[in-house]
Design an enzyme around this catalytic site. Structure first.
Site, PDB file in Angstrom:
ATOM      1  N   CYS A 134       0.846  -1.187   0.000  1.00  0.00           N
ATOM      2  CA  CYS A 134       0.000   0.000   0.000  1.00  0.00           C
ATOM      3  C   CYS A 134       0.877   1.230   0.000  1.00  0.00           C
ATOM      4  O   CYS A 134       2.097   1.137   0.048  1.00  0.00           O
ATOM      5  CB  CYS A 134      -0.903   0.025   1.230  1.00  0.00           C
ATOM      6  SG  CYS A 134       0.010   0.310   2.730  1.00  0.00           S
TER       7      CYS A 134
ATOM      8  N   CYS B 188       3.718   1.793   2.436  1.00  0.00           N
ATOM      9  CA  CYS B 188       4.952   1.040   2.218  1.00  0.00           C
ATOM     10  C   CYS B 188       5.971   1.940   1.515  1.00  0.00           C
ATOM     11  O   CYS B 188       7.162   1.891   1.796  1.00  0.00           O
ATOM     12  CB  CYS B 188       4.715  -0.172   1.327  1.00  0.00           C
ATOM     13  SG  CYS B 188       3.725  -1.428   2.101  1.00  0.00           S
TER      14      CYS B 188
ATOM     15  N   ASP C   1       5.959  30.718 -30.861  1.00  0.00           N
ATOM     16  CA  ASP C   1       6.968  31.230 -31.746  1.00  0.00           C
ATOM     17  C   ASP C   1       6.306  31.264 -33.118  1.00  0.00           C
ATOM     18  O   ASP C   1       5.508  30.390 -33.437  1.00  0.00           O
ATOM     19  CB  ASP C   1       8.153  30.252 -31.729  1.00  0.00           C
ATOM     20  CG  ASP C   1       9.218  30.646 -32.716  1.00  0.00           C
ATOM     21  OD1 ASP C   1       9.665  31.804 -32.646  1.00  0.00           O
ATOM     22  OD2 ASP C   1       9.585  29.807 -33.545  1.00  0.00           O
TER      23      ASP C   1
ATOM     24  N   ASP D 255      14.764  28.006 -29.663  1.00  0.00           N
ATOM     25  CA  ASP D 255      13.915  28.609 -28.645  1.00  0.00           C
ATOM     26  C   ASP D 255      14.184  28.041 -27.262  1.00  0.00           C
ATOM     27  O   ASP D 255      13.459  28.341 -26.315  1.00  0.00           O
ATOM     28  CB  ASP D 255      12.434  28.396 -29.002  1.00  0.00           C
ATOM     29  CG  ASP D 255      12.078  29.055 -30.324  1.00  0.00           C
ATOM     30  OD1 ASP D 255      12.549  30.180 -30.555  1.00  0.00           O
ATOM     31  OD2 ASP D 255      11.354  28.434 -31.114  1.00  0.00           O
TER      32      ASP D 255
HETATM   33  P1  ADP Z   1      11.892  34.386 -35.961  1.00  0.00           P
HETATM   34  O1  ADP Z   1      11.653  34.879 -34.576  1.00  0.00           O
HETATM   35  O2  ADP Z   1      10.669  34.593 -36.819  1.00  0.00           O
HETATM   36  O3  ADP Z   1      12.395  32.994 -36.014  1.00  0.00           O
HETATM   37  P2  ADP Z   1      14.568  35.492 -36.409  1.00  0.00           P
HETATM   38  O4  ADP Z   1      14.868  35.994 -35.032  1.00  0.00           O
HETATM   39  O5  ADP Z   1      15.298  34.284 -36.834  1.00  0.00           O
HETATM   40  O6  ADP Z   1      12.999  35.328 -36.634  1.00  0.00           O
HETATM   41  O7  ADP Z   1      14.854  36.659 -37.430  1.00  0.00           O
HETATM   42  C1  ADP Z   1      14.266  37.922 -37.265  1.00  0.00           C
HETATM   43  C2  ADP Z   1      14.313  38.759 -38.508  1.00  0.00           C
HETATM   44  O8  ADP Z   1      15.672  39.019 -38.844  1.00  0.00           O
HETATM   45  C3  ADP Z   1      13.713  38.096 -39.708  1.00  0.00           C
HETATM   46  O9  ADP Z   1      12.333  38.311 -39.794  1.00  0.00           O
HETATM   47  C4  ADP Z   1      14.465  38.779 -40.840  1.00  0.00           C
HETATM   48  O10 ADP Z   1      13.882  40.000 -41.124  1.00  0.00           O
HETATM   49  C5  ADP Z   1      15.832  39.035 -40.258  1.00  0.00           C
HETATM   50  N1  ADP Z   1      16.801  37.967 -40.615  1.00  0.00           N
HETATM   51  C6  ADP Z   1      17.378  37.100 -39.793  1.00  0.00           C
HETATM   52  N2  ADP Z   1      18.225  36.293 -40.440  1.00  0.00           N
HETATM   53  C7  ADP Z   1      18.167  36.657 -41.735  1.00  0.00           C
HETATM   54  C8  ADP Z   1      18.813  36.218 -42.936  1.00  0.00           C
HETATM   55  N3  ADP Z   1      19.670  35.204 -42.945  1.00  0.00           N
HETATM   56  N4  ADP Z   1      18.505  36.848 -44.078  1.00  0.00           N
HETATM   57  C9  ADP Z   1      17.631  37.841 -44.091  1.00  0.00           C
HETATM   58  N5  ADP Z   1      17.000  38.301 -43.004  1.00  0.00           N
HETATM   59  C10 ADP Z   1      17.268  37.752 -41.852  1.00  0.00           C
HETATM   60 MG    MG Z   2      13.087  31.240 -35.358  1.00  0.00          MG
END
Ligand code: ADP
Ligand code: MG
Length: 789
Positions: free
Chosen positions: A15, A18, A478, A682
């Protein structure tokens, strides 16, 4: 110092108390840091230092009390100081159960099914006793009930043989039942006397032995009783019926407990039994636990893939639905990963084993579910604390009740009547107060809840996560890959200079994005290859997290990214204001392309929203949750998408590193937050939230990183997981209320509180029936979760 965190199987628990007896005993052993025993799963989680103490030693300590522990798996999780887990094989700790040492292969997953075999043996033992004892108990129970009714309802004819006469025959039957079927209860009393540990058996043992011994004395030495004018009532029926019904309760409980673990067996059943491997040029079929890393495994059409690996040769499609929940078969070619337990369709291929034994994804999933089922929900703490003091408290209460009848009762009643009522109350309180239902209330529901989740591709790390999930009031998503499909595509290309073509902008941007791993970069490169454009080779490359990329091509500085990056690089964007507003208003993400710090063009990228996203948000609203979206994307685009979905809170232009802070900010305002993300980038935000939910897409699942992992990126599963948490918690609360109410009401009635008012005294045989039924009803209530959607 290395500490080992081990899950061990515990045998002999009768039980919930225990569990606390073992926890206390093992916890006191030197070298043991913590010990948590779960009565529901019959497993213990022990953290100890293997240099100071062995499993043998711990086993020895508890074997005196009638329990034993045995090793479950061949691998230990070692916690080093950094908190990382690493797998090492057992070496020093001897395994006490001989059946586990020789025949069981180290990596096999058969542990749970062997646990089931033991349970089946226990069930069989109980059944063989029940077949003999239960009919006698039933007949007696009916007879006694009749006898009682006869006293109340005048029209019922008198029983042919009075209980007083019948009881004399019952001496023989009762002796047999007491010492054969009732042996565990007698053992409970002996343990109590010897080691002062008590459990439910102790209570039942003292109760039944008291009625048996007293009645035997009355039967064997009637003259003594009359000489001192003591009551001559006998209570053989009490010990027989109680033992019969308590055994019945145990039997039904054990049977349902096997059912609660069925889901995990289904998972184990997914495992292939054998594998066809290439050994020194020949195809040989070997048992799955003999497959080693680097083995070349041959897969023919329709076959189950035995272990995880990487395809070396061949082509096929594979049904991965059992792992990912995705019903569409997945194409597989050389270089692709295959997962054990998935099923090959028509093709033939060979693959190199990369993960075998307990490292395969299926084993990991099974281990996780097993751990979750064995973990304790915070809500259980109270029940545990109560059951650990329950048994001694009940003993004291029953003695007090006896003394009260003899002391106070005898002032109003003849002494012999008071004494017999005292005896009845003593036995009744002991029997009715068993804390069994209390101990089963939480663990059985957790086992069914987590097991049901696993069946649906919802993996819950522990009971705590399951409990917290039902309290969540804010769900943060996200954006990319969670609410959207995560496969963005280029929708518009706009040139801002007359001498520069669209193709040129795409080429420049594509060349810059070549080294980027960002999905937006992938979208641009995909567009470039669709248009058959050739990319230049960049000389330098820098990815700026959450903003974009910067590169040098033929001595020209190319910057591709968002508005913030342009501002930081002193690129003037004022002329393109109208474009930005239009594109982002449509939910598209504008990506700026600058050459030598002058803006030359804009590429608009859009990600499709998942089909079920709108309904998921609606469903969450219906459940009373606030829905938030967090993204690095610009405010306008984010707002456009959020309004399409009906999202309440938009957190945009958040840098990846700041997502966790945003979660914390909401928590500081009093929100209980669940964060839903893809589990990879994330991770900090998932960790910060109260419940981190990772959406695994396809096969690359970050099972370890989150509290809840949803296989396949389907948001409907998220809704199901919230519902599962809510229904599991509802069942737990019902169970606890029921178990508490039963004890709180039962004890005073058994003690005879109704007697002074109504002249009613609870016959202890009804206490036996009630106690058996309470456990059974709690377990059945938990099993209801299986049927709930
Ligand atoms: P999320 O939160 O949508 O995953 P990120 O933090 O990865 O977005 O990126 C945020 C923003 O930065 C994108 O929306 C884009 O505008 C810009 N960005 C990031 N990485 C790149 C890349 N390799 N080429 C062009 N834009 C980029
Ligand atoms: Mg992202």
């Amino acid at each position: 110092m290395s500490e080992v965190n081990k899950v061990l199987a515990i045998k002999g628990m009768r039980c919930a108390s225990c569990a606390s007896v073992i926890e206390k005993k093992v916890g006191k052993v030197e070298g043991v840091k913590s010990c948590s025993v779960n009565y529901g799963t019959e497993k213990a989680q022990i953290v100890y230092d293997p240099n100071l103490v062995s499993i043998d030693k711990m086993n020895f300590e508890i074997s005196k009390l009638g329990y034993s522990m045995s090793d479950l798996s061949g691998a230990d999780k070692v916690l080093d100081n950094t908190g990382h887990h690493s797998l090492v094989l057992v070496d020093s700790s001897p395994i006490t159960d001989p059946s586990l040492t020789s025949s069981t292969p180290r990596h096999s997953m058969s542990t749970s099914s062997s646990g089931k075999d033991e349970k089946l043996i226990e069930l069989k033992n109980l059944r063989s006793k029940l077949i003999v004892v239960l009919p006698v108990s039933m007949i007696l129970f009916v007879y006694v009930t009749y006898d009682i009714l006869r006293m109340v309802l005048a029209f019922i004819p008198i029983t042919p043989i009075g209980m007083d006469t019948l009881n004399k025959f019952l001496f023989l039957i009762s002796s047999f039942v007491m010492f054969w079927a009732g042996k565990p209860f007698i053992d409970g009393v002996i343990r109590f006397i010897k080691y002062r540990v008590s459990n439910m058996d102790t209570l039942i043992g003292i109760g039944t032995l008291t009625s048996y011994v007293y009645s035997s004395f009355v039967t064997l030495f009637p003259s003594v009783m009359t000489k001192y004018s003591l009551p001559t009532d006998t209570y053989f029926d009490v010990s027989i019926v109680i033992i019969g019904f308590v055994l019945l309760g145990k039997y039904l409980e054990a049977r349902s407990k096997i059912k609660t673990g069925e889901d995990i067996e289904k998972l184990i059943g997914l495992q292939a039994k054998t594998a066809l491997v290439l050994r020194s040029g020949e195809e040989v079929e070997i048992p799955i636990d003999q497959v080693v890393i680097k083995d070349i495994v041959i897969i023919k059409p329709g076959q189950k893939i035995p272990v995880d690996g990487k395809i070396t040769e061949g082509y096929s499609t594979v049904d991965e639905s059992m792992i990912s929940g995705e019903s569409m078969p997945v194409e597989k070619k050389a270089g692709d990963i295959v997962i054990g337990a998935t099923i090959n369709k028509q093709g033939t291929f060979m693959f190199e084993a990369t993960k075998v034994g307990s490292d395969t994804m299926l084993s990991q999933i099974i281990q996780m579910v097993e751990r979750a089922q064995g973990s304790k929900a915070p809500i259980q703490n109270l029940a545990d604390r109560i059951s650990s003091v329950f048994v001694p408290t009940v003993l004291i209460l029953s003695i007090l009740s006896f003394l009260a009848w003899v002391g106070i009762g005898s002032l109003y009643l003849p002494f012999s009547k008071a004494l017999s009522l005292g005896l009845v109350s003593f036995v009744g309180v002991l029997v009715i107060a068993c804390p069994c239902a209390l101990g089963l209330a939480t663990p059985t529901a957790i086992i069914v809840g987590t097991g049901k989740g696993a069946q649906k591709g919802i993996f819950i790390k522990d009971a705590k996560a399951l409990e917290t999930l039902h309290k969540v009031d804010t769900m943060i998503f996200d954006k990319t890959g969670t609410l959207t499909k995560g496969t963005p595509v280029v929708t518009d290309v706009i040139t801002l200079k007359n001498d520069i073509t669209e193709e040129c902008i795409l080429t420049q941007a594509g060349s810059a994005e070549k080294g980027s791993e960002h999905p937006l970069g992938d979208a641009i490169i995909k567009k470039v290859s669709e248009k058959n454009l050739t990319l230049d080779k960049p000389e330098e490359f820098e990815a700026i997290e959450g903003k974009g990329v910067r590169t040098r091509i033929s001595n020209e500085e190319i910057i591709v990214g968002n508005l913030r990056l342009m501002e930081e690089s002193n690129v003037d964007t004022s002329t393109s204001q109208a474009h930005i507003e239009r594109l982002s208003g449509e939910g598209k993400t504008p990506i700026f392309v600058a050459k030598n710090f002058t803006l030359i063009g804009i590429i608009a990228i859009a990600d499709t929203i998942k089909d079920e996203a709108r309904d998921a948000v609606k469903a969450l609203h219906k459940m009373g949750l606030k829905v938030a979206m967090i993204t690095g994307d610009n405010k306008r685009t984010a707002n456009a998408i959020a309004s399409q979905l009906g999202i309440d809170i938009v957190l945009s232009e958040v840098l990846p590193g700041d997502k966790a802070n945003e979660v914390q900010r909401l928590q500081e305002k009093g929100a209980i937050v669940a964060m839903v993300g893809d589990g990879v980038n994330d991770a900090p935000a998932l960790a910060q939230s109260d419940v981190g939910i990772a959406m695994g897409t396809g096969t690359d699942v970050a099972i370890e990183s989150a509290d809840v992992t949803l296989l396949a990126g389907n948001l409907n599963r998220l809704i199901e997981s919230v519902k599962l948490s809510k229904s599991t918690m509802a069942v737990i609360k019902e169970n606890l209320v029921f178990a508490f109410a039963y004890n709180v009401l039962g004890i005073p009635i058994a003690a005879g509180i109704l007697y002074p008012f109504f002249g009613m005294m609870l016959n202890p045989i009804f206490a036996g029936v009630a106690m058996a039924m309470s456990s059974v009803s709690v377990v059945s209530n938990s099993l209801r979760l299986k049927a709930a959607s």
